[in-house]
Enzyme design. Structure first.
Site, short mmCIF file in Angstrom:
data_model
loop_
_atom_site.label_atom_id
_atom_site.label_comp_id
_atom_site.label_asym_id
_atom_site.label_seq_id
_atom_site.Cartn_x
_atom_site.Cartn_y
_atom_site.Cartn_z
N CYS A 45 0.79 -1.44 0.00
CA CYS A 45 0.17 0.21 0.01
C CYS A 45 0.58 1.13 0.03
O CYS A 45 -0.10 2.27 -0.47
CB CYS A 45 -0.97 -0.59 1.36
SG CYS A 45 -2.38 -1.35 0.84
C1 BEZ Z 1 0.35 -4.50 1.79
O1 BEZ Z 1 0.37 -3.58 0.87
O2 BEZ Z 1 2.19 -4.62 1.84
C2 BEZ Z 1 -0.10 -5.26 2.67
C3 BEZ Z 1 -1.41 -5.41 3.40
C4 BEZ Z 1 -2.13 -6.32 3.56
C5 BEZ Z 1 -2.15 -7.70 3.32
C6 BEZ Z 1 -0.39 -7.82 2.53
C7 BEZ Z 1 0.13 -7.10 1.77
#
Ligand code: BEZ
Length: 211
Positions: A45
């Site tokens: 994210c």
């Molecule tokens: C991420 O943004 O890295 C992420 C968020 C939730 C689950 C897995 C990865």
């Protein structure tokens, strides 16, 4: 039922990093990209939001406003935005919706309980100036999206709204396009006086129209 192409994007009021908004008023006469990210302070994210901030000039050129959403609290958005700037080299320049009670996430079907009942999936809604949903995408939490692809689709939507054309596989702005099959050759001659290449009667390739 899930939101579908052509539906009016549901309106809502929400707290964002740029103040309280009423979604339709905030969109005004712009196109919109509403996208959810699963959780703050997570790596994928962080990269997505930094990249989206870098694309602001590209969004502006197309009259598009971007807005992110997660089910985190506003105070967490504010803290995390410093990390985004530090690690991605771009400060957030678009609002992030804080949706801790999942009101907007549920309205848009961004929670897929069999994937996770606490986090949103990576949803994307492209909304046109009439507030109609023109594209939906759903990605899993573990896969960052391709925001260049979102821009590419917006280029196609804006072009095909203006001209009687469709865009072929992997098309990019400036490349040849296809005359819509519903347009008869005699009418196509008026719209495309420079001519086109007929590969099949239903497959007529023409230079991308200007404007
Ligand atoms: C991420 O943004 O890295 C992420 C968020 C939730 C689950 C897995 C990865």
């Amino acid at each position: 039922m899930a939101l579908q192409l052509g539906d009016i994007a549901p309106d809502f009021e929400a707290e964002t990093t740029q103040g309280k908004i009423k979604f339709h008023d905030w969109l005004g006469s712009s196109w919109g990209v509403l996208f959810s990210h699963p959780k703050n302070y997570t790596p994928v994210c962080t990269t997505e939001l930094g990249y989206t901030a870098k694309l602001k000039p590209q969004f502006d050129r197309r009259n598009v406003k971007a807005i992110g959403l997660s089910v985190d609290k506003l105070v967490d958005h504010e803290g995390w935005s410093k990390d985004i700037e530090e690690t991605q080299g771009a400060a957030l320049n678009f609002p992030l919706i804080a949706d801790p009670d999942k009101k907007v996430a549920n309205l848009y079907g961004m929670i897929h309980p069999n994937a996770s009942d606490t986090m949103t999936v990576r949803s994307v809604f492209v909304i046109d100036p009439n507030k109609k949903i023109r594209l939906t995408l759903t990605y899993p939490a573990s896969t960052g999206r391709n925001f260049d692809e979102i821009l590419r689709v917006i280029d196609s939507l804006q072009l095909t709204d203006r001209h009687k054309v469709a865009t072929p596989v992997n098309w990019k702005h400036g490349e040849d396009v296809i005359i819509v099959p519903s347009l008869k050759d005699e009418d196509a001659k008026k719209l495309f006086p420079q001519g086109w290449k007929t590969l099949k009667p239903y497959l007529r390739v023409v230079a991308q129209p200007k404007g």
